[in-house]
Structures are given as C-alpha cells and as structure tokens.
Design a protein around this motif. Structure first.
Motif, mmCIF file in Angstrom:
data_model
loop_
_atom_site.group_PDB
_atom_site.id
_atom_site.type_symbol
_atom_site.label_atom_id
_atom_site.label_comp_id
_atom_site.label_asym_id
_atom_site.label_seq_id
_atom_site.Cartn_x
_atom_site.Cartn_y
_atom_site.Cartn_z
ATOM 1 N N ASP A 261 10.960 -7.666 -0.919
ATOM 2 C CA ASP A 261 10.519 -6.458 0.723
ATOM 3 C C ASP A 261 10.067 -5.368 0.891
ATOM 4 O OD1 ASP A 261 9.831 -9.304 1.255
ATOM 5 O OD2 ASP A 261 11.744 -9.269 2.680
ATOM 6 N N VAL A 264 6.484 -2.042 -1.112
ATOM 7 C CA VAL A 264 4.639 -2.247 -0.503
ATOM 8 C C VAL A 264 3.913 -2.303 -1.121
ATOM 9 C CG1 VAL A 264 6.022 -1.652 1.610
ATOM 10 C CG2 VAL A 264 5.160 -0.158 0.566
ATOM 11 N N ARG A 265 2.549 -2.565 -0.832
ATOM 12 C CA ARG A 265 1.561 -2.184 -1.616
ATOM 13 C C ARG A 265 0.633 -1.162 -0.993
ATOM 14 N NH1 ARG A 265 -1.650 -4.761 -5.685
ATOM 15 N NH2 ARG A 265 -0.318 -6.348 -5.138
ATOM 16 N N THR A 266 0.079 -0.452 -1.681
ATOM 17 C CA THR A 266 -0.513 0.217 -1.190
ATOM 18 C C THR A 266 -2.314 1.005 -1.806
ATOM 19 O OG1 THR A 266 0.236 2.437 -2.808
ATOM 20 C CG2 THR A 266 1.515 1.303 -0.391
ATOM 21 N N ARG A 270 1.591 -0.097 -6.114
ATOM 22 C CA ARG A 270 3.590 -0.658 -4.859
ATOM 23 C C ARG A 270 4.274 1.081 -5.285
ATOM 24 N NH1 ARG A 270 3.997 -5.681 -3.417
ATOM 25 N NH2 ARG A 270 2.390 -7.617 -4.629
ATOM 26 N N ILE A 314 0.129 3.545 4.450
ATOM 27 C CA ILE A 314 1.221 2.345 4.436
ATOM 28 C C ILE A 314 0.015 1.622 5.854
ATOM 29 C CG2 ILE A 314 2.655 0.784 4.749
ATOM 30 C CD1 ILE A 314 4.126 3.110 4.231
ATOM 31 N N SER A 315 -0.752 0.603 5.362
ATOM 32 C CA SER A 315 -1.779 -0.327 5.971
ATOM 33 C C SER A 315 -0.683 -0.378 7.470
ATOM 34 C CB SER A 315 -2.029 -1.371 5.456
ATOM 35 O OG SER A 315 -2.801 -2.321 6.501
ATOM 36 N N THR A 317 -1.604 -3.132 9.183
ATOM 37 C CA THR A 317 -1.082 -4.011 9.648
ATOM 38 C C THR A 317 0.664 -4.922 8.929
ATOM 39 O OG1 THR A 317 -2.345 -4.735 7.568
ATOM 40 C CG2 THR A 317 -3.406 -4.925 9.908
ATOM 41 N N ASN A 318 1.240 -3.679 8.009
ATOM 42 C CA ASN A 318 2.066 -4.296 7.318
ATOM 43 C C ASN A 318 3.512 -3.593 8.344
ATOM 44 O OD1 ASN A 318 4.555 -4.515 5.868
ATOM 45 N ND2 ASN A 318 3.448 -4.044 3.904
ATOM 46 N N LYS A 319 3.563 -4.863 9.419
ATOM 47 C CA LYS A 319 4.209 -5.007 10.866
ATOM 48 C C LYS A 319 5.574 -4.303 9.962
ATOM 49 C CE LYS A 319 1.466 -6.589 14.205
ATOM 50 N NZ LYS A 319 2.223 -7.807 15.131
ATOM 51 N N ALA A 321 7.069 -3.385 7.137
ATOM 52 C CA ALA A 321 6.886 -1.659 6.782
ATOM 53 C C ALA A 321 6.953 -0.893 7.854
ATOM 54 C CB ALA A 321 6.082 -1.386 5.713
#
Length: 415
Positions: A261, A264-266, A270, A314-315, A317-319, A321
């Motif tokens: 965790d 994170v992917r961007t 990562r 960072i997206s 939607t990636n809450k 992160a």
C-alpha cells in the motif's frame, strides 16, 4: 461533469488576456478544469494583434468575444486611456453585448453563484474597457465572484505608467466588484532567475490547481473562497512556486514492493508515497522561504493567512494515497506554518528546467501583498518632459488611492 456544473467564466481585456488564456489551456486540460468553464473570451480592440491570434475554441465552452468585424479600432488604443475614452462610442456597445451574452448563458444553464477569472495587464490601453465590462457584469450578476489576474511590466517607463492599472484594481476591490487581484512581475525574482517563460508555465499550473482542487476534493477550498479570504486582507495577492521531481519504482529495482500500500501506480510507474511526501515537504520550504521562488519581490508574511496548493499526478480516485498525503501535509503545516491553508489538485506539476525528470509535483503559494505603490514607484524618475507627457491625459474616472490607503473600505494589507 454536466453543464449544470459549469460555473466559471474565463474573460479579460487586451493582449495580455489573449496570451494568458492560451497559456492556461494546457494546464486546464491536464487538471480537468475545462469541464467547469462555462464561457471564455475577451475584449482586444487591436486589429493588428487580433489578426495574429486565432480564437481559443474549447468544446462545450461558449466564446463571448466580440466579432472581428466589430474591432474597428485598427491600431488599438496605444496604451492611452484618453484615446480609449475618445473611441468609447466604438467599443462600449460591443463590450456590453458580450457581457450580456455571459449573463444569457448563465441564465440558460441556471447557474447561480458563478465565478470569473479576469485577465488584464496592469499597464494597458484597455483599462476603461475592463472597468466598463466589470461594472456591467457586477450590476447584472451581483453574486458573481470576480478574481483578477494581472502582470507588472518589466520596462522602466511602463512600470511607472502601471500606476493607473493599480488604481483601477484597487477601486474595483474597494467597491466590492472584484474579490482580489493576483499580481505577478515580469522582472520578479523567479523570472530573472529562471526566465519569464518558465514563470508563465508555473503560474498557469498554479491557477489551474487553485481552480481544480475543489472539484476533485470536497474539503479543498474553492478559487472563490481563496479570493474572498485574500480580499479580506487587501486588494492584491502574489504568487510563489517550486517544483520537485519524483522518481518511479520499476519492477526490476524492487519487484517485492509492487503490492504494498506504500506504493501507488501513476501514469509514469509506481511511486513510494513516503518519497512523494518528502519531496512535497522540500517544495513547501522552498516556496515559502526562497526569494527566487516568488513571482513578485515581496517576502511572504507567515503571520497572516496564505494558501498553498500541492499539484501531484496521483489519480483523484486513489483515496488511500490522497488521505495519507493530505493528512501528513496538513499535520506538518499545522505544526510548522499554522497560517498556511493547504489545497490539493491531481495533475502533473510544471517541470523544473534545470533537471531531467518525467514525474513532477508542484507547490504554489498565493499570499497577500502589502501596498504595491512602493514597488511601482521604486524606479528611476522619468525626465520632466516625458513625465508631463505621461500625465497629459488623466484617466477619466479613476482616482489613484493615497499611499496610506485612506478612503478605502478595505485598506491594503500592512505587515
């Protein structure tokens, strides 16, 4: 985002507005601001300039600029408000027609509580055009929040003439028409150190971040709220920015970390969230303390409120992160800089031209300015003949405020 969510107008006067909107186009697309824009356009009554510039057309955004046929002032106003006043019978009707088109569009889309970003150079022949347009807009839509962007020219003679623009923006804020005027300087520390083009890119990303944050994250202040907060401290605000590169983690470097965790992917691979946080903290210190990070040569007073936007790709939607980064940055600011209000936006920061990199975060500060009169007056005095010529035709309806700000309902911020 539906048409009912389009609440922002992107307008302005003169050549500065034409160029500023084009420089905003890329960051607005990157950060997803265009779907929130309802109208755009401007009033540039200089056919020579207009012939070199194509009209900015964005799908879904209504362009309210006067038609090219209406631009009868072939040579523009030559930076002369007296000439603009003489030609009022040519431009005033077209300006009012364009403003009325903005109002018609707001009514058609049932928009209440809209906001406008207005671009106008501090030294321009379009001061009377801007004054007429904004007064008409405020008269017809009194609940509209108006946020002005302007620039101080780097030419010595032009800087002294910019006092007229200072008077206009001061009066508009004092009368409650505009919330605050955001000022950058073409000869400020950042422009001198890193070149003016780099400053324009940084500023465009900063404005896009201030405009985009609230649409992405409900806890983030909106551009209108930021403008209202700064306007309570004075009529003018400045900018500072810093950008930091972030390195992605590739599979061959750390294959065992891919499912953690912490990573994170961007779109660029990562990344380690702790590494992102560290770079964001470094950017914070730079933007708040480094003189070369400022777009205007005025120190940031950290005893009064200012706003700091973090732009990170960072997206939204990636809450998990964003919750980690936002909570850590808020905790750090509360302990170290309690007067700083954080804002967040998802998108690519402006690259620092000194370094190589593909993934960037940007920290952008917007802070209240003390009186600009000292900054504009701190230039070599014009020869008597030139000074007399510059004052030969006084601005028809504007009065330059005194240095002590007397007569203003909201005095300029004094540190």
């Amino acid at each position: 985002m539906t048409n009912l969510q389009r609440t922002t107008n992107l307008l302005g006067g003169g050549t500065y507005n034409e160029n500023a909107q084009r420089k905003l186009a890329g960051p607005f697309a990157e950060l997803g601001v265009w779907p929130a824009v309802l109208t755009n356009g401007g009033f540039n009554f200089n056919r020579a300039d207009r012939s070199k510039l194509s009209r900015l057309v964005v799908p879904g955004v209504v362009n309210v600029s006067p038609s090219d046929e209406a631009l009868r002032a072939v040579g523009g106003f030559g930076g002369d408000d007296g000439r603009a006043d003489t030609l009022r019978h040519i431009w005033e009707r077209e300006v009012f027609h364009s403003v009325d088109r903005v109002v018609q569009t707001l009514q058609r889309h049932r928009v209440v509580g809209s906001q406008t970003i207005w671009h106008q150079g501090m030294r321009s022949g379009h001061h009377l055009v801007t004054e007429a347009a904004l007064r008409r807009l405020h008269e017809r839509v009194p609940d509209m929040l108006i946020f002005i962007r302007t620039v101080v020219p780097d030419d010595v003679i032009e800087r002294q003439k910019a006092l007229r623009g200072h008077a206009l923006f001061h009066d508009l804020q004092r009368e409650g028409i505009a919330q605050v005027t955001l000022v950058s300087d073409n000869s400020g520390p950042f422009a001198v150190r890193y070149k003016l083009d780099e400053q324009d890119k940084m500023e465009a990303t900063a404005v896009a971040s201030f405009a985009a944050g609230n649409a992405m994250f409900t806890r983030v202040k909106s551009l209108a709220e930021m403008g209202r907060g700064l306007g309570q401290l004075g009529p003018f605000a400045g900018l500072a920015f810093a950008s930091r590169q972030v390195e992605a983690i590739t599979t061959w470097m750390a294959p065992w970390r891919r499912d953690s965790d912490q990573y994170v992917r961007t779109q660029h691979g990562r990344v380690d969230l702790h590494h992102v946080l560290h770079e964001a903290l470094l950017a914070t210190k730079t933007v708040l303390h480094d003189r070369d990070a400022r777009a205007i040569d005025v120190p940031i007073d950290l005893t009064v409120p200012c706003y700091l936007a973090y732009t990170m790709p960072i997206s939204p939607t990636n809450k998990p992160a964003w919750e980690f980064l936002a909570s850590e940055l808020r905790r750090y600011l509360k302990q170290t800089y309690p007067s700083v209000v954080p804002m967040f936006a998802s998108g690519q920061g402006t690259p620092d031209a000194r370094y190589h990199g593909t993934w960037w975060i940007q920290a952008s500060a917007c802070f209240p300015l003390p009186s600009l009169l000292a900054l504009l007056d701190d230039e070599p005095v014009l020869p008597a003949r030139m000074a007399d010529s510059a004052q030969a035709r006084p601005l028809p309806s504007l009065v330059l405020p005194g240095r002590n700000g007397r007569g203003a309902s909201t005095p300029e911020y004094v540190p």
